[in-house]
Design a protein around this motif. Structure first.
Motif, mmCIF file in Angstrom:
data_model
loop_
_atom_site.group_PDB
_atom_site.id
_atom_site.type_symbol
_atom_site.label_atom_id
_atom_site.label_comp_id
_atom_site.label_asym_id
_atom_site.label_seq_id
_atom_site.Cartn_x
_atom_site.Cartn_y
_atom_site.Cartn_z
ATOM 1 N N GLU A 153 -12.308 -0.527 3.802
ATOM 2 C CA GLU A 153 -12.712 -1.559 4.762
ATOM 3 C C GLU A 153 -11.547 -2.487 5.087
ATOM 4 O O GLU A 153 -11.378 -2.906 6.231
ATOM 5 N N ARG A 154 -10.735 -2.820 4.074
ATOM 6 C CA ARG A 154 -9.550 -3.643 4.329
ATOM 7 C C ARG A 154 -8.548 -2.877 5.178
ATOM 8 O O ARG A 154 -7.942 -3.439 6.105
ATOM 9 N N THR A 155 -8.367 -1.587 4.893
ATOM 10 C CA THR A 155 -7.430 -0.791 5.673
ATOM 11 C C THR A 155 -7.883 -0.677 7.129
ATOM 12 O O THR A 155 -7.053 -0.729 8.045
ATOM 13 N N ILE A 156 -9.183 -0.562 7.338
ATOM 14 C CA ILE A 156 -9.705 -0.495 8.710
ATOM 15 C C ILE A 156 -9.397 -1.791 9.452
ATOM 16 O O ILE A 156 -8.984 -1.770 10.627
ATOM 17 N N ARG A 157 -9.559 -2.938 8.776
ATOM 18 C CA ARG A 157 -9.227 -4.218 9.414
ATOM 19 C C ARG A 157 -7.744 -4.287 9.751
ATOM 20 O O ARG A 157 -7.355 -4.783 10.808
ATOM 21 N N LEU A 158 -6.917 -3.784 8.851
ATOM 22 C CA LEU A 158 -5.470 -3.764 9.104
ATOM 23 C C LEU A 158 -5.154 -2.897 10.311
ATOM 24 O O LEU A 158 -4.422 -3.319 11.224
ATOM 25 N N LEU A 159 -5.692 -1.697 10.359
ATOM 26 C CA LEU A 159 -5.385 -0.787 11.457
ATOM 27 C C LEU A 159 -5.895 -1.321 12.793
ATOM 28 O O LEU A 159 -5.220 -1.211 13.818
ATOM 29 N N ARG A 160 -7.090 -1.921 12.782
ATOM 30 C CA ARG A 160 -7.612 -2.499 14.029
ATOM 31 C C ARG A 160 -6.799 -3.710 14.455
ATOM 32 O O ARG A 160 -6.602 -3.962 15.653
ATOM 33 N N GLY A 161 -6.318 -4.473 13.484
ATOM 34 C CA GLY A 161 -5.473 -5.615 13.816
ATOM 35 C C GLY A 161 -4.148 -5.197 14.422
ATOM 36 O O GLY A 161 -3.598 -5.888 15.290
ATOM 37 N N GLY A 230 10.053 1.716 7.305
ATOM 38 C CA GLY A 230 10.398 2.421 8.532
ATOM 39 C C GLY A 230 11.891 2.408 8.798
ATOM 40 O O GLY A 230 12.449 3.375 9.337
ATOM 41 N N GLU A 231 12.548 1.313 8.419
ATOM 42 C CA GLU A 231 13.998 1.239 8.589
ATOM 43 C C GLU A 231 14.715 2.107 7.559
ATOM 44 O O GLU A 231 15.703 2.776 7.874
ATOM 45 N N ALA A 232 14.202 2.109 6.332
ATOM 46 C CA ALA A 232 14.857 2.870 5.267
ATOM 47 C C ALA A 232 14.589 4.371 5.383
ATOM 48 O O ALA A 232 15.439 5.178 5.000
ATOM 49 N N TYR A 233 13.388 4.732 5.878
ATOM 50 C CA TYR A 233 12.995 6.145 5.942
ATOM 51 C C TYR A 233 12.455 6.479 7.335
ATOM 52 O O TYR A 233 11.267 6.767 7.505
ATOM 53 N N PRO A 234 13.305 6.455 8.362
ATOM 54 C CA PRO A 234 12.828 6.712 9.723
ATOM 55 C C PRO A 234 12.229 8.113 9.852
ATOM 56 O O PRO A 234 12.775 9.085 9.323
ATOM 57 N N GLY A 235 11.073 8.181 10.500
ATOM 58 C CA GLY A 235 10.430 9.470 10.733
ATOM 59 C C GLY A 235 9.719 10.050 9.537
ATOM 60 O O GLY A 235 9.274 11.203 9.588
ATOM 61 N N ASP A 236 9.548 9.274 8.461
ATOM 62 C CA ASP A 236 8.944 9.776 7.230
ATOM 63 C C ASP A 236 7.437 9.493 7.228
ATOM 64 O O ASP A 236 6.999 8.357 7.467
ATOM 65 N N ALA A 237 6.632 10.520 6.925
ATOM 66 C CA ALA A 237 5.176 10.356 6.882
ATOM 67 C C ALA A 237 4.748 9.357 5.815
ATOM 68 O O ALA A 237 3.656 8.789 5.894
ATOM 69 N N GLY A 238 5.600 9.122 4.812
ATOM 70 C CA GLY A 238 5.269 8.150 3.782
ATOM 71 C C GLY A 238 5.117 6.744 4.312
ATOM 72 O O GLY A 238 4.427 5.918 3.699
ATOM 73 N N VAL A 239 5.734 6.438 5.456
ATOM 74 C CA VAL A 239 5.575 5.116 6.068
ATOM 75 C C VAL A 239 4.126 4.923 6.504
ATOM 76 O O VAL A 239 3.545 3.847 6.328
ATOM 77 N N LEU A 240 3.525 5.960 7.045
ATOM 78 C CA LEU A 240 2.102 5.902 7.396
ATOM 79 C C LEU A 240 1.250 5.812 6.136
ATOM 80 O O LEU A 240 0.321 4.994 6.057
ATOM 81 N N ALA A 241 1.548 6.628 5.146
ATOM 82 C CA ALA A 241 0.752 6.644 3.923
ATOM 83 C C ALA A 241 0.757 5.280 3.244
ATOM 84 O O ALA A 241 -0.239 4.882 2.625
ATOM 85 N N ALA A 242 1.858 4.541 3.369
ATOM 86 C CA ALA A 242 1.958 3.226 2.733
ATOM 87 C C ALA A 242 0.901 2.258 3.241
ATOM 88 O O ALA A 242 0.479 1.347 2.519
ATOM 89 N N VAL A 243 0.442 2.460 4.473
ATOM 90 C CA VAL A 243 -0.587 1.585 5.051
ATOM 91 C C VAL A 243 -1.889 1.684 4.262
ATOM 92 O O VAL A 243 -2.687 0.738 4.239
ATOM 93 N N LEU A 244 -2.113 2.791 3.590
ATOM 94 C CA LEU A 244 -3.376 3.020 2.888
ATOM 95 C C LEU A 244 -3.394 2.444 1.480
ATOM 96 O O LEU A 244 -4.450 2.456 0.822
ATOM 97 N N LEU A 245 -2.265 1.915 0.997
ATOM 98 C CA LEU A 245 -2.142 1.532 -0.404
ATOM 99 C C LEU A 245 -2.197 0.019 -0.604
ATOM 100 O O LEU A 245 -1.946 -0.757 0.322
ATOM 101 N N ASN A 246 -2.500 -0.378 -1.826
ATOM 102 C CA ASN A 246 -2.463 -1.792 -2.197
ATOM 103 C C ASN A 246 -1.016 -2.275 -2.239
ATOM 104 O O ASN A 246 -0.163 -1.641 -2.859
ATOM 105 N N ARG A 247 -0.762 -3.406 -1.594
ATOM 106 C CA ARG A 247 0.558 -4.053 -1.654
ATOM 107 C C ARG A 247 0.490 -5.123 -2.744
ATOM 108 O O ARG A 247 -0.303 -6.051 -2.676
ATOM 109 N N ILE A 248 1.317 -4.954 -3.783
ATOM 110 C CA ILE A 248 1.190 -5.754 -4.995
ATOM 111 C C ILE A 248 2.460 -6.561 -5.233
ATOM 112 O O ILE A 248 3.576 -6.057 -5.054
ATOM 113 N N VAL A 249 2.276 -7.818 -5.650
ATOM 114 C CA VAL A 249 3.381 -8.664 -6.103
ATOM 115 C C VAL A 249 3.070 -9.094 -7.530
ATOM 116 O O VAL A 249 2.078 -9.783 -7.772
#
Length: 410
Positions: A153-161, A230-249
């Motif tokens: 549900e959080r990822t859906i809000r992110l993608l719609r935003g 995206g800057e470090a790994y241009p064209g890498d599918a992992g950039v998309l996959a990162a959107v699905l994960l928890n961002r932790i500090v």
């Protein structure tokens, strides 16, 4: 108990300051230093330093006397191997997005690749050994990571935003099934997109993230991360996959445990990492290395939710433990701010200690002592008696690695 001389791994994503400064060496280092290894990994075993300064390989000592070094039960359980590896990890750039297999998956995958005759050092080898690789990372500085699938549900809000035209179809794909199956479907779709499709979709994602960062909204940190990747790994599918994960500090002293199947990537910061003594890695992206998608999907755990953050359970004054279900390891932290009361440590198996701040002395009942300054580490064999850890320069902090509490059980 003996002083350790440890290997430093010079991976390109490492820091030129963190490990050098910890070890009291010139800063900056001449090249990136990514990991300080403490243990008996064949790729960089620690060396035991005796009172005369002579060194012996810890790996050789384990082979010569597994019962004395590990204890009979631990030696039998793990086939004479030290089951854990302790590291100081210092990342100035993101590591690859990856996951690790369970014990059963590793054993089956190893046997399969051995039967297929794939060389253990081959680039397309997934399982160079038959063991699991759970991990725990504890922050020494502010530590940034991606770990575990976020609530859909959080990822859906992110993608719609983000509101990028090319994302709309994928957003609704997840919205129509906002659960583990939906995450599996979307992740599989993204990780298998043809490069031509990635080259069309990723610029839209990055442009949308730029707009979000300017607005500094709810997902500012996630969008900044996507832009960095995206800057470090241009064209890498992992950039998309990162959107699905928890961002932790993580803040200093905080830790996360990464069980089998958990997708994760360390982004930047310095931490203490403890892990099973294994090389099994299934990569998901953010790397030029081999990505075996079918095997990755077999291993990945698509459960979701916030990653539990540990701060250490105080078991005795000054002694904090980070409990996990891993039989291979347990990490604890000894910490003194002003009170210099000693801490008694004992364990039926081997122990590795590293002093991170201040200075301490390891003192046995028979009067034998071993001082540890900041950056120095020690090996305590199973046959060694209990020791008192006495702070001699405050504030002081020591991390301690042992086998897990049930490691000797069958």
């Amino acid at each position: 108990m003996e002083l350790l001389h440890n290997a430093v791994r010079p991976y390109a994503w490492g820091s030129r300051t963190a490990i050098a400064e910890l070890l009291g060496k010139p800063v900056p280092a001449p090249h990136p230093e990514a990991e300080l290894w403490m243990g008996a990994h064949p790729g960089g075993p620690s060396r035991l330093v005796d009172a005369d300064g002579d060194e012996r390989s810890l790996l050789d000592e384990l082979a010569a006397d597994p019962d004395g070094q590990l204890g009979p039960a631990l030696a039998a359980r793990w086939g004479g191997r030290l089951p854990f590896l302790l590291k100081v990890l210092a990342a100035d750039e993101p590591l690859s997005l990856q996951a690790h297999p369970s014990a059963e998956q590793a054993a089956e995958g190893y046997a399969r690749e051995e039967a297929a005759g794939i060389p253990r050092d081959a680039k397309n080898r997934n399982y160079p050994d038959p063991t699991a690789k759970p991990e725990l990372i504890c922050a020494l500085t502010e530590f940034h990571a991606l770990a575990g699938f976020a609530d859909p549900e959080r990822t859906i809000r992110l993608l719609r935003g983000l509101d990028a035209p090319g994302l709309a179809h994928y957003t609704e794909l997840l919205a129509g099934q906002p659960d583990s199956d939906g995450l599996r479907a979307l992740f599989t779709t993204w990780i298998t997109l043809p490069q031509q499709a990635l080259d069309q979709l990723l610029p839209q994602l990055l442009d949308s993230c730029v707009r979000q960062v300017k607005e500094r909204g709810e997902f500012d940190l996630e969008c900044r991360t996507v832009l960095e990747l995206g800057e470090a790994y241009p064209g890498d599918a992992g950039v998309l996959a990162a959107v699905l994960l928890n961002r932790i500090v993580l803040h200093p002293g905080e830790a996360i445990y990464l069980p089998a199947g958990n997708p994760h990537a360390y982004l930047r910061g310095t931490g203490i990492e403890i892990l099973a003594n294994s090389d099994n890695v299934l990569r998901c992206g953010l790397t030029p290395k081999h990505v075996d998608v079918p095997e990755l999907l077999r291993v990945l755990d698509f459960s979701y939710g916030r990653m539990p953050v540990q701060r250490g359970d105080e078991v005795t004054p000054h002694h904090f433990v980070y409990p996990t279900p891993a039989a291979e390891f347990e990490l604890s932290r000894l910490e003194w701010a002003s009170d210099d009361a000693p801490v008694r440590i004992d364990h039926p198996g081997p122990q590795v200690l590293i002093c991170i701040d201040g200075a301490v002395t390891l003192r046995r009942a028979d009067g034998v002592e071993l001082p540890l300054r900041r950056g120095e580490s020690a090996w305590l064999a199973a046959a060694d008696p209990a020791v008192d850890v006495v702070p001699t320069s405050l504030p002081a902090s020591v991390f301690r690695a042992t086998a897990g509490v049930d490691s000797s059980s069958n």
